[in-house]
Scaffold this motif. Sequence first.
Motif, short mmCIF file in Angstrom:
data_model
loop_
_atom_site.label_atom_id
_atom_site.label_comp_id
_atom_site.label_asym_id
_atom_site.label_seq_id
_atom_site.Cartn_x
_atom_site.Cartn_y
_atom_site.Cartn_z
N ARG A 188 0.83 -1.22 0.00
CA ARG A 188 0.00 0.00 0.00
C ARG A 188 0.86 1.26 0.00
N ALA A 189 2.08 1.19 0.56
CA ALA A 189 2.98 2.35 0.52
C ALA A 189 3.47 2.59 -0.91
N ALA A 192 0.62 4.10 -2.78
CA ALA A 192 0.45 5.51 -2.40
C ALA A 192 1.48 6.39 -3.11
N ARG A 193 2.70 5.88 -3.26
CA ARG A 193 3.73 6.66 -3.95
C ARG A 193 3.39 6.80 -5.44
N ASP A 195 0.33 6.74 -6.62
CA ASP A 195 -0.82 7.66 -6.66
C ASP A 195 -0.35 9.11 -6.57
N THR A 196 0.67 9.35 -5.77
CA THR A 196 1.23 10.70 -5.66
C THR A 196 1.81 11.15 -7.01
N ARG A 223 1.11 0.60 -11.63
CA ARG A 223 0.23 0.49 -10.47
C ARG A 223 -0.70 -0.72 -10.61
#
Length: 572
Positions: A188-189, A192-193, A195-196, A223
């Motif tokens: 999930r990290a 998240a990166r 997604d950023t 992703r």
Amino acid sequence: MDMDADYTAPGGSSFRDVTSVFALASQEMDPGSIVAIDAFSLSDAMTATEIGEPRLDTGIQLENTERPQFDPLTPLLPEEICWIIDRSMAYETEWHASNPLAHTVFTLLYVHCLNDVDPDVLPFLPMIDLDSSRPLELITVILRAYTSGLLKSCSLAWNELSKGSLLDTEDWQSDKSDVSLLEGWPVRAAIARLDTALAWLSTTTKVPPSWQEALKIRVQFRRTILLLLNSTESLPRGPEDFNELLQSARHSLSVIRAHPCESISSSSPAHAAFDPYIARQLNTFLPVRVIDVPSLEQTCDAYERLLNGWEDLAKLSNTYQLSTWNQVGFHQSWFGAPAAQPAYIRSCAQTLFYDGIQIIHNQPQSWLVDRLFEETIGVSYHVFAQHWGGQGSASLLDLERKIIHTIIPHVRGLWNNPARRRRFLVKSIYDWHIIYDTLCVLIEGLDVSDDIDPVTFRTLNQFSQAVVPWRLASITEVILSGFQLELYHPLERPFAYWFAAQVTDVHLNYLDVLLKGMAGVVPQGESIVRLLLIWVVSTYTYSIESPSRKEMQFQQHFLVALQAMSMAMFVV
């Protein structure tokens, strides 16, 4: 063996020249002989010999391997970032094609310096970002996120491959050269990166719109691949979400295929981002080998095979028929080139079928026993087991254990590489014969007079014949796989075709017997009621709608064609 008068011994003048001593002693030796101390081995001799092979001597530095100094914070154009991403995708597919990480993914130098491009440790980013056409966020946000997702994708694939279903160095390369694949970092990290990075691309004005879309589709593809890798283990519990991810990945891949990045100039600093000789600096025992980078079209084809494999897994996750698993396994081994599916997909298929505890995630191992007879002769195993105390009884325990320990490696072995798959099939031929022999012994122990009517007795006799088609199918595959592996001498090939035709003929005879089912010859003197009972039971067992009957009829058509082809090849 004269020495040059001007020769100076290395290490100074305190050494004594003993060349003449050895030359004198060697005159008393026969040609080819050697004098050595006790316990002197070939390994000791090789350590004293200069290799002289650049691929093995990792310490040698050739002139054409010198590369410019790599600075991870060198500003790059959007098209250069896109080129780096496409090249890293190509290297990922090469790792899935059984090449080492040190020669593929690890050649991307950003893999080794993720901390150096962390924006949190660059507080004066505006002072570094001097070229508006080369925003540093392309490296610190986009490339850093993509590289992190790439490493995490490799980590998830590595975890699956390391379960032992496939063999290291034979089907895949596990050597990580002490380089981190972000194993302890949560998925999930990484998501998240990524997604950023997608959010930055959607809002920035520093990148031209055309390159924004090109980079967004590649980050989105990474992703989706990461989510697919993370969702494979839970596939049976969420096939709908998995299929949506597959569709998203196919869409992204089609866009990437249709809009490839332009080639960059030979003077571009992006070329320094890859070092094909990085293995010299890593902790690895593998010789250095420069991998030819596949084209974007070849890379997309490799990803397409990966997505097709995932689609097959999604269908198999809801398939509870042994015959279907068996046919899919045979088909994938012959479809296209040998082992056309990536090793990761073949490992996932084996884990999906049997994870060490359950079958297809929620079935007990005893389920295999019932499915074997239900699908082959259309009769439940409980009909057979009730005459020996029921399923799991002491008298049947050995039989059930043999069936389970034969079917599991038989089905899982179909997803091995062709050579090892053939070895599994050869072993299973003997195992199927042991099961057949055990069933015959059990049935021969019954007495027709012990309250067992002739119809039931004929039904029980069918159970021993149920395992014969599995054994004959294995024999046929062993024969035909010899052609695939090019094991036969030209003089042996006609006999192999003839032998395949003979085995197929026996297989067809057994299918005829099984299709007749319990509609055997009625003993003389049987009443009309008994005749009707036999007809009703037979019709019920092998009704027109019976899946087992349909499967056998399909097998008959297939085997008739295979027999005709084998005989034709024998004649030719």
